[in-house]
Design an enzyme around this catalytic site. Structure first.
Site, mmCIF file in Angstrom:
data_model
loop_
_atom_site.group_PDB
_atom_site.id
_atom_site.type_symbol
_atom_site.label_atom_id
_atom_site.label_comp_id
_atom_site.label_asym_id
_atom_site.label_seq_id
_atom_site.Cartn_x
_atom_site.Cartn_y
_atom_site.Cartn_z
ATOM 1 N N CYS A 92 0.858 -1.187 0.000
ATOM 2 C CA CYS A 92 0.000 0.000 0.000
ATOM 3 C C CYS A 92 0.892 1.235 0.000
ATOM 4 C CB CYS A 92 -0.905 -0.023 1.226
ATOM 5 S SG CYS A 92 -1.821 1.514 1.415
ATOM 6 N N ILE A 94 0.979 5.297 -0.254
ATOM 7 C CA ILE A 94 0.078 6.442 -0.097
ATOM 8 C C ILE A 94 0.835 7.729 -0.408
ATOM 9 C CG2 ILE A 94 -1.396 7.707 1.522
ATOM 10 C CD1 ILE A 94 -2.113 5.080 2.803
ATOM 11 N N HIS A 100 8.148 10.560 -3.128
ATOM 12 C CA HIS A 100 8.391 9.125 -2.953
ATOM 13 C C HIS A 100 7.351 8.296 -3.685
ATOM 14 C CE1 HIS A 100 5.153 9.240 0.078
ATOM 15 N NE2 HIS A 100 5.051 7.958 -0.161
HETATM 16 C C1 DLZ Z 1 9.898 5.229 2.432
HETATM 17 C C2 DLZ Z 1 8.484 4.867 2.153
HETATM 18 C C3 DLZ Z 1 7.492 5.851 2.084
HETATM 19 C C4 DLZ Z 1 7.793 7.296 2.300
HETATM 20 N N1 DLZ Z 1 6.216 5.538 1.847
HETATM 21 C C5 DLZ Z 1 5.872 4.235 1.645
HETATM 22 C C6 DLZ Z 1 4.527 3.879 1.360
HETATM 23 O O1 DLZ Z 1 3.614 4.697 1.319
HETATM 24 N N2 DLZ Z 1 4.269 2.560 1.160
HETATM 25 C C7 DLZ Z 1 5.236 1.591 1.195
HETATM 26 O O2 DLZ Z 1 4.929 0.416 0.987
HETATM 27 N N3 DLZ Z 1 6.515 1.917 1.461
HETATM 28 C C8 DLZ Z 1 6.857 3.201 1.695
HETATM 29 N N4 DLZ Z 1 8.148 3.542 1.965
HETATM 30 C C9 DLZ Z 1 9.150 2.455 2.160
HETATM 31 C C10 DLZ Z 1 9.790 1.944 0.863
HETATM 32 O O3 DLZ Z 1 8.875 1.120 0.155
HETATM 33 C C11 DLZ Z 1 11.039 1.120 1.189
HETATM 34 O O4 DLZ Z 1 10.721 0.107 2.099
HETATM 35 C C12 DLZ Z 1 12.171 1.944 1.776
HETATM 36 O O5 DLZ Z 1 12.452 3.051 0.959
HETATM 37 C C13 DLZ Z 1 13.461 1.082 1.949
HETATM 38 O O6 DLZ Z 1 13.927 0.626 0.674
#
Ligand code: DLZ
Length: 166
Positions: A92, A94, A100
């Protein structure tokens, strides 16, 4: 699919004769980011697999830090177990204040597609890409159904497809 109010989880398929759900092996990789949502997606996926009579023992669930890790985790699973018929990726993402969202969402979509083509194996995109938390809630078991359920049915349909052409 054009009706916005349609419950996207109301999908089903009629398996070919060669398809035996009792024999399929499925991996599920789940992102820990937004775990309130991804846990609900996982529940929807497991319920659907159970409904189609896939034995629990044939389902391997693993958690990864975030959605960005889903494609590599799927590939690692396929590498580790050559009998794995498919991998479902659940996450998920968001929209936040930074960029990002676009980077992660695009990378995950491209990575999952690449994994499925490289391995000629279904790797299913069960990742919500939402503007806000409410959209995610609505798609993880509420008014727009459960994307996890939908991913699991798509997975079985693709395994069925693969077995029907072999
Ligand atoms: C860093 C990050 C951010 C800001 N938002 C999400 C998100 O909304 N959903 C999600 O699944 N993962 C997010 N991540 C983490 C990144 O997917 C990842 O785990 C990190 O950047 C480490 O590689």
């Amino acid at each position: 699919m054009t009706d916005k109010k349609k419950n996207l989880s109301e999908i089903s398929f009629t398996p070919h004769k060669q398809f035996s759900p009792q024999q399929v092996r499925i991996g599920v990789v789940v992102s820990q980011w937004n775990s309130q949502i991804t846990d609900a997606l996982l529940e929807g996926a497991l319920d659907a697999l159970q409904e189609y009579q896939v034995p629990k023992a044939n389902i391997t669930v693993r958690r990864v830090p975030g959605s960005f890790e889903l494609p590599s985790a799927a590939v690692m699973m396929l590498e580790a177990d050559e009998k794995m018929d498919a991998v479902i990726c659940l996450g998920c993402i968001i929209q936040g204040e930074t960029r990002h969202f676009e980077f992660i969402a695009q990378a995950v979509a491209d990575g999952i597609m690449k994994a499925s083509i490289d391995y000629a194996t279904p790797v299913i995109f069960g990742v919500l890409t939402c503007n806000d938390m409410q959209q995610a809630i609505d798609r993880s078991g509420r008014k727009h159904g459960n994307k996890g359920t939908e991913a699991a049915v798509s997975c079985l349909q693709m395994i069925d497809y693969q077995k029907s052409i072999c």
